[in-house]
Motif scaffolding. Sequence first.
Motif, PDB file in Angstrom:
ATOM      1  N   ALA A 162       0.828  -1.205   0.000  1.00 24.42           N
ATOM      2  CA  ALA A 162       0.000   0.000   0.000  1.00 24.42           C
ATOM      3  C   ALA A 162       0.865   1.260   0.000  1.00 24.42           C
ATOM      4  N   LEU A 163       1.987   1.223   0.742  1.00 26.03           N
ATOM      5  CA  LEU A 163       2.910   2.365   0.746  1.00 26.03           C
ATOM      6  C   LEU A 163       3.471   2.624  -0.647  1.00 26.03           C
ATOM      7  N   ILE A 164       3.859   1.550  -1.329  1.00 23.48           N
ATOM      8  CA  ILE A 164       4.435   1.685  -2.671  1.00 23.48           C
ATOM      9  C   ILE A 164       3.418   2.285  -3.629  1.00 23.48           C
ATOM     10  N   VAL A 165       2.197   1.772  -3.587  1.00 21.48           N
ATOM     11  CA  VAL A 165       1.147   2.277  -4.483  1.00 21.48           C
ATOM     12  C   VAL A 165       0.856   3.738  -4.185  1.00 21.48           C
ATOM     13  N   ARG A 166       0.757   4.073  -2.891  1.00 22.64           N
ATOM     14  CA  ARG A 166       0.463   5.458  -2.531  1.00 22.64           C
ATOM     15  C   ARG A 166       1.566   6.393  -2.986  1.00 22.64           C
ATOM     16  N   GLN A 167       2.831   5.984  -2.788  1.00 25.53           N
ATOM     17  CA  GLN A 167       3.931   6.842  -3.213  1.00 25.53           C
ATOM     18  C   GLN A 167       3.925   7.038  -4.721  1.00 25.53           C
ATOM     19  N   GLU A 187       7.036  10.410   2.535  1.00 26.07           N
ATOM     20  CA  GLU A 187       6.809   8.968   2.577  1.00 26.07           C
ATOM     21  C   GLU A 187       7.941   8.249   3.323  1.00 26.07           C
ATOM     22  N   ALA A 188       9.134   8.841   3.315  1.00 27.45           N
ATOM     23  CA  ALA A 188      10.272   8.196   3.978  1.00 27.45           C
ATOM     24  C   ALA A 188      10.000   7.967   5.458  1.00 27.45           C
ATOM     25  N   GLN A 189       9.265   8.875   6.097  1.00 21.01           N
ATOM     26  CA  GLN A 189       8.973   8.711   7.523  1.00 21.01           C
ATOM     27  C   GLN A 189       8.105   7.470   7.764  1.00 21.01           C
ATOM     28  N   HIS A 190       7.132   7.251   6.883  1.00 20.72           N
ATOM     29  CA  HIS A 190       6.293   6.062   7.013  1.00 20.72           C
ATOM     30  C   HIS A 190       7.107   4.794   6.748  1.00 20.72           C
ATOM     31  N   VAL A 191       8.018   4.874   5.777  1.00 17.25           N
ATOM     32  CA  VAL A 191       8.836   3.710   5.438  1.00 17.25           C
ATOM     33  C   VAL A 191       9.771   3.361   6.592  1.00 17.25           C
ATOM     34  N   LYS A 192      10.321   4.371   7.268  1.00 14.34           N
ATOM     35  CA  LYS A 192      11.212   4.115   8.401  1.00 14.34           C
ATOM     36  C   LYS A 192      10.479   3.354   9.502  1.00 14.34           C
ATOM     37  N   ALA A 193       9.249   3.748   9.778  1.00 18.71           N
ATOM     38  CA  ALA A 193       8.475   3.064  10.808  1.00 18.71           C
ATOM     39  C   ALA A 193       8.249   1.605  10.432  1.00 18.71           C
ATOM     40  N   THR A 194       7.950   1.367   9.154  1.00 18.43           N
ATOM     41  CA  THR A 194       7.726   0.001   8.688  1.00 18.43           C
ATOM     42  C   THR A 194       9.018  -0.794   8.731  1.00 18.43           C
ATOM     43  N   HIS A 195      10.132  -0.162   8.369  1.00 17.28           N
ATOM     44  CA  HIS A 195      11.440  -0.812   8.383  1.00 17.28           C
ATOM     45  C   HIS A 195      11.767  -1.326   9.790  1.00 17.28           C
TER      46      HIS A 195
END
Length: 265
Positions: A162-167, A187-195
């Motif tokens: 979903a993150l990829i599609v949204r970005q 989007e990087a902030q959301h990706v960091k949390a997921t990471h």
Amino acid sequence: KMAELKEARVAIKDKKFDEALRLVNALLAREPTNYNGLVLQGLALARLEQFAKSEESYVSATKANPDQPLAWQGLVDLYEKAPEKFADVSRRALPAYTKLLSQADLDPTKRFPYALRRAECMGKCDQRLEAVQYLQTLSPPQDQQEKLLQVMLTLLIAHEEALIVRQQQRVLGSSTREARLAVFQQEAQHVKATHAVYLQLLSTPAPDAITVRMLTAFPDFLFFELQAGAIKLDEALALLVKIASDEPFPPSTSDPTPATAAATA
């Protein structure tokens, strides 16, 4: 009043649902917010497969006395019995599971299954990462640990997708280079949390089949992190080396955006 409620319970036990409904309707005509009357009305209507009206009765009962569990339990049973009868059933069911899980006297055999269903509802309500973080707080029975990992991994992969599609959608909708860079930074902030959650999951002992699935999904996610600027190239390469060498993963050093707090089961 007590006699009517008792008669209605007996009628339901004897599968005389129309008679039970007649009795509680007479009571509720005098006392529209009678909690037990509303619960029995909801139950009788559910048995008569009048699902929408049953939901209305249970919801009215939760408003009359939100701390009592019977109406919340009725809603959960209703949604589990006939999910196809309700639009957006996960969003409807989520408050019921949440309320039941907050009850200290909830049947212990129901607590973990309800926690899983609550997380699944959260996932379907676009709260996938929060659902995984909620599941990480649980202490499941030994024979349910593998199922817990499977649910967490499924939610996390869906969140990543979903993150990829949204970005991609946001980048395509950006008309300037500056706007596209701003999208990547946000989007990087959301990706960091997921990471950070991904690394915690990778650090959890798991059966081989789940470990293989996690490691198969992780390199794709690393590429997305690189693209979003959430991780540096040398960090990504070091993680891939650890995957190849089967070394244990250290705690994440990412600085994730604080996630929405989730109630614990």
